[in-house]
Design a protein around this motif. Structure first.
Motif, PDB file in Angstrom:
ATOM      1  N   PHE A   1      42.386  57.073  41.351  1.00 56.93           N
ATOM      2  CA  PHE A   1      42.093  55.776  41.969  1.00 56.93           C
ATOM      3  C   PHE A   1      41.687  54.751  40.909  1.00 56.93           C
ATOM      4  O   PHE A   1      42.147  53.602  40.928  1.00 56.93           O
ATOM      5  CB  PHE A   1      40.975  55.935  43.005  1.00 56.93           C
ATOM      6  CG  PHE A   1      40.593  54.661  43.690  1.00 56.93           C
ATOM      7  CD1 PHE A   1      41.354  54.178  44.746  1.00 56.93           C
ATOM      8  CD2 PHE A   1      39.489  53.936  43.275  1.00 56.93           C
ATOM      9  CE1 PHE A   1      41.015  52.991  45.379  1.00 56.93           C
ATOM     10  CE2 PHE A   1      39.137  52.755  43.900  1.00 56.93           C
ATOM     11  CZ  PHE A   1      39.896  52.271  44.960  1.00 56.93           C
ATOM     12  N   VAL A   2      40.844  55.189  39.972  1.00 54.57           N
ATOM     13  CA  VAL A   2      40.408  54.286  38.903  1.00 54.57           C
ATOM     14  C   VAL A   2      41.607  53.853  38.057  1.00 54.57           C
ATOM     15  O   VAL A   2      41.759  52.672  37.721  1.00 54.57           O
ATOM     16  CB  VAL A   2      39.334  54.955  38.041  1.00 54.57           C
ATOM     17  CG1 VAL A   2      38.998  54.088  36.827  1.00 54.57           C
ATOM     18  CG2 VAL A   2      38.078  55.235  38.861  1.00 54.57           C
ATOM     19  N   LEU A   3      42.485  54.781  37.702  1.00 56.75           N
ATOM     20  CA  LEU A   3      43.661  54.447  36.900  1.00 56.75           C
ATOM     21  C   LEU A   3      44.572  53.466  37.618  1.00 56.75           C
ATOM     22  O   LEU A   3      45.128  52.547  37.006  1.00 56.75           O
ATOM     23  CB  LEU A   3      44.439  55.725  36.557  1.00 56.75           C
ATOM     24  CG  LEU A   3      43.822  56.645  35.510  1.00 56.75           C
ATOM     25  CD1 LEU A   3      44.619  57.948  35.406  1.00 56.75           C
ATOM     26  CD2 LEU A   3      43.776  55.948  34.142  1.00 56.75           C
ATOM     27  N   PHE A   4      44.745  53.632  38.927  1.00 55.04           N
ATOM     28  CA  PHE A   4      45.598  52.706  39.676  1.00 55.04           C
ATOM     29  C   PHE A   4      45.017  51.305  39.665  1.00 55.04           C
ATOM     30  O   PHE A   4      45.732  50.315  39.437  1.00 55.04           O
ATOM     31  CB  PHE A   4      45.766  53.203  41.115  1.00 55.04           C
ATOM     32  CG  PHE A   4      46.691  52.351  41.928  1.00 55.04           C
ATOM     33  CD1 PHE A   4      48.055  52.579  41.931  1.00 55.04           C
ATOM     34  CD2 PHE A   4      46.197  51.297  42.693  1.00 55.04           C
ATOM     35  CE1 PHE A   4      48.927  51.792  42.674  1.00 55.04           C
ATOM     36  CE2 PHE A   4      47.052  50.493  43.446  1.00 55.04           C
ATOM     37  CZ  PHE A   4      48.419  50.742  43.435  1.00 55.04           C
ATOM     38  N   VAL A   5      43.708  51.197  39.928  1.00 51.30           N
ATOM     39  CA  VAL A   5      43.074  49.877  39.947  1.00 51.30           C
ATOM     40  C   VAL A   5      43.171  49.214  38.581  1.00 51.30           C
ATOM     41  O   VAL A   5      43.498  48.018  38.458  1.00 51.30           O
ATOM     42  CB  VAL A   5      41.601  49.999  40.399  1.00 51.30           C
ATOM     43  CG1 VAL A   5      40.889  48.654  40.247  1.00 51.30           C
ATOM     44  CG2 VAL A   5      41.527  50.476  41.849  1.00 51.30           C
ATOM     45  N   VAL A   6      42.919  49.973  37.519  1.00 51.78           N
ATOM     46  CA  VAL A   6      42.999  49.421  36.161  1.00 51.78           C
ATOM     47  C   VAL A   6      44.429  48.966  35.854  1.00 51.78           C
ATOM     48  O   VAL A   6      44.649  47.890  35.289  1.00 51.78           O
ATOM     49  CB  VAL A   6      42.507  50.449  35.129  1.00 51.78           C
ATOM     50  CG1 VAL A   6      42.785  49.968  33.705  1.00 51.78           C
ATOM     51  CG2 VAL A   6      41.016  50.712  35.317  1.00 51.78           C
ATOM     52  N   SER A   7      45.421  49.774  36.226  1.00 47.64           N
ATOM     53  CA  SER A   7      46.817  49.414  35.977  1.00 47.64           C
ATOM     54  C   SER A   7      47.202  48.147  36.737  1.00 47.64           C
ATOM     55  O   SER A   7      47.923  47.296  36.218  1.00 47.64           O
ATOM     56  CB  SER A   7      47.732  50.564  36.394  1.00 47.64           C
ATOM     57  OG  SER A   7      47.428  51.733  35.684  1.00 47.64           O
ATOM     58  N   LEU A   8      46.711  48.040  37.963  1.00 47.66           N
ATOM     59  CA  LEU A   8      47.017  46.850  38.758  1.00 47.66           C
ATOM     60  C   LEU A   8      46.391  45.599  38.146  1.00 47.66           C
ATOM     61  O   LEU A   8      47.026  44.544  38.082  1.00 47.66           O
ATOM     62  CB  LEU A   8      46.505  47.064  40.186  1.00 47.66           C
ATOM     63  CG  LEU A   8      46.911  46.015  41.227  1.00 47.66           C
ATOM     64  CD1 LEU A   8      48.425  46.033  41.424  1.00 47.66           C
ATOM     65  CD2 LEU A   8      46.200  46.277  42.553  1.00 47.66           C
ATOM     66  N   VAL A   9      45.166  45.731  37.670  1.00 44.74           N
ATOM     67  CA  VAL A   9      44.476  44.584  37.055  1.00 44.74           C
ATOM     68  C   VAL A   9      45.150  44.187  35.748  1.00 44.74           C
ATOM     69  O   VAL A   9      45.229  42.992  35.405  1.00 44.74           O
ATOM     70  CB  VAL A   9      42.989  44.932  36.826  1.00 44.74           C
ATOM     71  CG1 VAL A   9      42.306  43.850  35.992  1.00 44.74           C
ATOM     72  CG2 VAL A   9      42.275  45.111  38.161  1.00 44.74           C
ATOM     73  N   LEU A  10      45.668  45.168  35.017  1.00 39.70           N
ATOM     74  CA  LEU A  10      46.272  44.886  33.721  1.00 39.70           C
ATOM     75  C   LEU A  10      47.711  44.397  33.809  1.00 39.70           C
ATOM     76  O   LEU A  10      48.334  44.135  32.785  1.00 39.70           O
ATOM     77  CB  LEU A  10      46.233  46.137  32.837  1.00 39.70           C
ATOM     78  CG  LEU A  10      44.865  46.594  32.347  1.00 39.70           C
ATOM     79  CD1 LEU A  10      44.987  47.853  31.515  1.00 39.70           C
ATOM     80  CD2 LEU A  10      44.191  45.483  31.535  1.00 39.70           C
ATOM     81  N   THR A  11      48.249  44.287  35.017  1.00 39.22           N
ATOM     82  CA  THR A  11      49.639  43.842  35.157  1.00 39.22           C
ATOM     83  C   THR A  11      49.876  42.467  34.524  1.00 39.22           C
ATOM     84  O   THR A  11      50.875  42.276  33.804  1.00 39.22           O
ATOM     85  CB  THR A  11      50.047  43.836  36.639  1.00 39.22           C
ATOM     86  OG1 THR A  11      49.961  45.167  37.157  1.00 39.22           O
ATOM     87  CG2 THR A  11      51.476  43.333  36.809  1.00 39.22           C
ATOM     88  N   PRO A  12      49.007  41.490  34.755  1.00 39.32           N
ATOM     89  CA  PRO A  12      49.262  40.181  34.108  1.00 39.32           C
ATOM     90  C   PRO A  12      49.007  40.177  32.604  1.00 39.32           C
ATOM     91  O   PRO A  12      49.398  39.237  31.916  1.00 39.32           O
ATOM     92  CB  PRO A  12      48.278  39.241  34.822  1.00 39.32           C
ATOM     93  CG  PRO A  12      47.792  39.982  36.023  1.00 39.32           C
ATOM     94  CD  PRO A  12      47.846  41.419  35.644  1.00 39.32           C
TER      95      PRO A  12
ATOM     96  N   LEU B   1      49.878  41.104  29.244  1.00 41.60           N
ATOM     97  CA  LEU B   1      50.940  41.588  28.364  1.00 41.60           C
ATOM     98  C   LEU B   1      51.903  42.556  29.075  1.00 41.60           C
ATOM     99  O   LEU B   1      52.606  43.338  28.426  1.00 41.60           O
ATOM    100  CB  LEU B   1      50.328  42.292  27.132  1.00 41.60           C
ATOM    101  CG  LEU B   1      49.389  41.436  26.272  1.00 41.60           C
ATOM    102  CD1 LEU B   1      48.793  42.291  25.158  1.00 41.60           C
ATOM    103  CD2 LEU B   1      50.127  40.241  25.700  1.00 41.60           C
ATOM    104  N   GLY B   2      51.888  42.519  30.416  1.00 44.24           N
ATOM    105  CA  GLY B   2      52.807  43.363  31.165  1.00 44.24           C
ATOM    106  C   GLY B   2      52.501  44.848  31.068  1.00 44.24           C
ATOM    107  O   GLY B   2      53.382  45.682  31.343  1.00 44.24           O
ATOM    108  N   ILE B   3      51.255  45.199  30.680  1.00 42.64           N
ATOM    109  CA  ILE B   3      50.915  46.619  30.537  1.00 42.64           C
ATOM    110  C   ILE B   3      51.081  47.353  31.863  1.00 42.64           C
ATOM    111  O   ILE B   3      51.562  48.486  31.922  1.00 42.64           O
ATOM    112  CB  ILE B   3      49.474  46.770  30.003  1.00 42.64           C
ATOM    113  CG1 ILE B   3      49.378  46.181  28.592  1.00 42.64           C
ATOM    114  CG2 ILE B   3      49.049  48.230  30.001  1.00 42.64           C
ATOM    115  CD1 ILE B   3      47.980  46.180  28.031  1.00 42.64           C
ATOM    116  N   GLY B   4      50.700  46.668  32.957  1.00 40.51           N
ATOM    117  CA  GLY B   4      50.788  47.299  34.262  1.00 40.51           C
ATOM    118  C   GLY B   4      52.199  47.614  34.697  1.00 40.51           C
ATOM    119  O   GLY B   4      52.409  48.501  35.528  1.00 40.51           O
ATOM    120  N   LEU B   5      53.198  46.873  34.155  1.00 38.69           N
ATOM    121  CA  LEU B   5      54.587  47.138  34.527  1.00 38.69           C
ATOM    122  C   LEU B   5      55.006  48.555  34.144  1.00 38.69           C
ATOM    123  O   LEU B   5      55.887  49.144  34.770  1.00 38.69           O
ATOM    124  CB  LEU B   5      55.513  46.125  33.858  1.00 38.69           C
ATOM    125  CG  LEU B   5      55.376  44.664  34.316  1.00 38.69           C
ATOM    126  CD1 LEU B   5      56.328  43.780  33.531  1.00 38.69           C
ATOM    127  CD2 LEU B   5      55.654  44.554  35.808  1.00 38.69           C
TER     128      LEU B   5
END
Length: 428
Positions: free
Chosen positions: A31-42, A44-48
């Motif tokens: 759950f923590v990894l998903f939230v972090v990935s979602l937040v990091l999407t804008p 540098l495109g890390i979330g992509l």
């Protein structure tokens, strides 16, 4: 239920409870990894890249929860949308496919409640049997003895010793209660997971359409292959014999005046050919729809199959009344193919067929004591059986470890209102 059955089921449920505790802990970092990935999407495109990768892990964890729920009788269908064509391992298209799938968000919504439920129910599953084991091993006795040693010198109080031994029957009661309750707690956890992980109504309809599209194509292919087989058998078998029969009779007509003896021999040969052609036509008709199936129903037709089997075969049947004609035909040919596989490949000395109807579900089981090692990916027989059953929403499972035994289990809806049954029987 026999004693060993509920003890075995209880021990399995306790082991599953221990596994549930371990797996429930994994939900939190996911759950923590998903939230972090979602937040990091804008950023540098890390979330992509990160979010689809995390989603793969979450779906694997959710699939594991679905499988463990199935162990305890709770079926949870996978609700995910199929991957569109052209979607790669990374990139915007894959991100968009994952993020717009409602099942992704249902999985995420399940992570924390699933962790809490898994921990609580897992602990409850272990608590009662563990307390019972503690009583059986007389752990309280040693505690009492230790207290007696320290409080009374070398004199151990008889009252404490008696209380310690009384923990034995109490432990047996708690252990038995824990083994009885454990499977129900595991089932409850499966139902809890189903609230989140099962597809919504819209997703069920979408999956149904996809499944119908696939099975319709399989059914059309199977029907085309069956028509080609019938045409080939007619052309190479009965038709060729009938042509030969006509030529023999014509030749006999020419010789009947000048060589009656030869003409009689040709007519005798023609009679034999006609008998052979008739037998081949009867076999062909049986391959389309056996007369014994129409006359005696599924029970009688399968018993007739067992009687003609080279391997001793028993039939245990509890199928009252007649089923829809398409369902009977599909079940009969599935059993016939399974028994044919037993005779060809199993090297078995014994086989059995079990048929039982429970409500609107027909359950078929074909087993043998052969060498095992059957594989649905090899050959076309088992795959053809699965396609035939899938056309009626049926399922097939195979258990065939090396060394045997081999058990083929088939389940087939037999309600007259089944959508596939109505379509297959020509209902408008």
């Amino acid at each position: 239920m026999e004693t060993r059955d509920w003890i075995r089921d209880g021990l399995r449920a306790v082991a599953a409870g221990l596994l549930s505790i371990v797996l429930a802990v994994l939900n939190i970092p996911l759950f923590v990894l998903f939230v972090v990935s979602l937040v990091l999407t804008p950023v540098l495109g890390i979330g992509l890249v990160a979010l689809p990768a995390v989603t793969v892990l979450i779906r694997a964890k959710a699939d594991l929860a679905r499988r463990t729920a199935a162990w305890h009788g709770v079926s949870i269908t996978r609700p995910y949308r199929p991957k569109p064509a052209g979607v790669g391992l990374i990139g915007w298209q894959r991100y968009h496919w994952v993020i717009t799938d409602p099942a992704t968000w249902r999985d995420v919504a399940w992570l924390l409640p699933g962790a809490v439920g898994g921990l609580v129910l897992g602990v409850l599953t272990l608590a009662l049997p563990a307390y019972g084991v503690e009583g059986i091993t007389l752990l309280p006795l040693w505690i009492y003895l230790g207290e007696g040693w320290s409080g009374y010198g070398v004199n151990w109080p008889i009252q404490n010793i008696a209380e310690g031994f009384l923990s034995l029957p109490q432990g047996l009661v708690f252990l038995a209660l824990g083994l009885v309750v454990a499977p129900h707690l595991r089932r409850f956890e499966g139902l809890w997971a189903k609230l989140f992980l099962a597809p919504t109504r819209a997703a069920e309809l979408r999956l149904r359409v996809t499944q119908l599209t696939v099975t319709r194509a399989d059914t059309v292919d199977a029907q085309a292959a069956e028509l080609r087989r019938i045409e080939r058998d007619l052309h190479d078998g009965a038709q060729a014999r009938l042509v030969s029969l006509g030529m023999t009779i014509g030749l006999a007509e020419e010789l009947v005046e000048r060589d009656p003896e030869t003409a009689r021999k040709l007519l005798a040969e023609a009679r034999e050919n006609s008998s052979t052609a008739l037998v081949e036509l009867r076999h062909l008709v049986r391959g389309i729809h056996p007369p014994v199936l129409a006359e005696r129903g599924l029970d009688g037709a399968v018993r007739a199959l067992a009687l003609t089997s080279r391997i001793p075969t028993t039939v245990d049947s509890d199928v009252p009344g007649r089923l829809e004609t398409p369902v009977e035909s599909a079940a009969y040919f599935a059993v016939a193919e399974a028994l044919a596989n037993v005779q060809r490949h199993s090297a078995a000395t014994f086989a059995y067929v079990s048929m039982h109807r429970s409500g609107d579900l027909l359950r078929l089981e074909v087993g043998d004591d052969g060498r095992g090692g059957a594989d649905m990916t090899r050959g076309t027989g088992l795959a053809g059986m699965e396609r035939r059953l899938a056309a009626f929403d049926g399922t097939m499972t195979l258990s065939s470890p090396p060394g045997g035994p081999t058990i083929v289990t088939m389940e087939l809806p037999c309600a007259s209102s089944s959508p596939r049954t109505m379509l297959s029987s020509g209902t408008d």
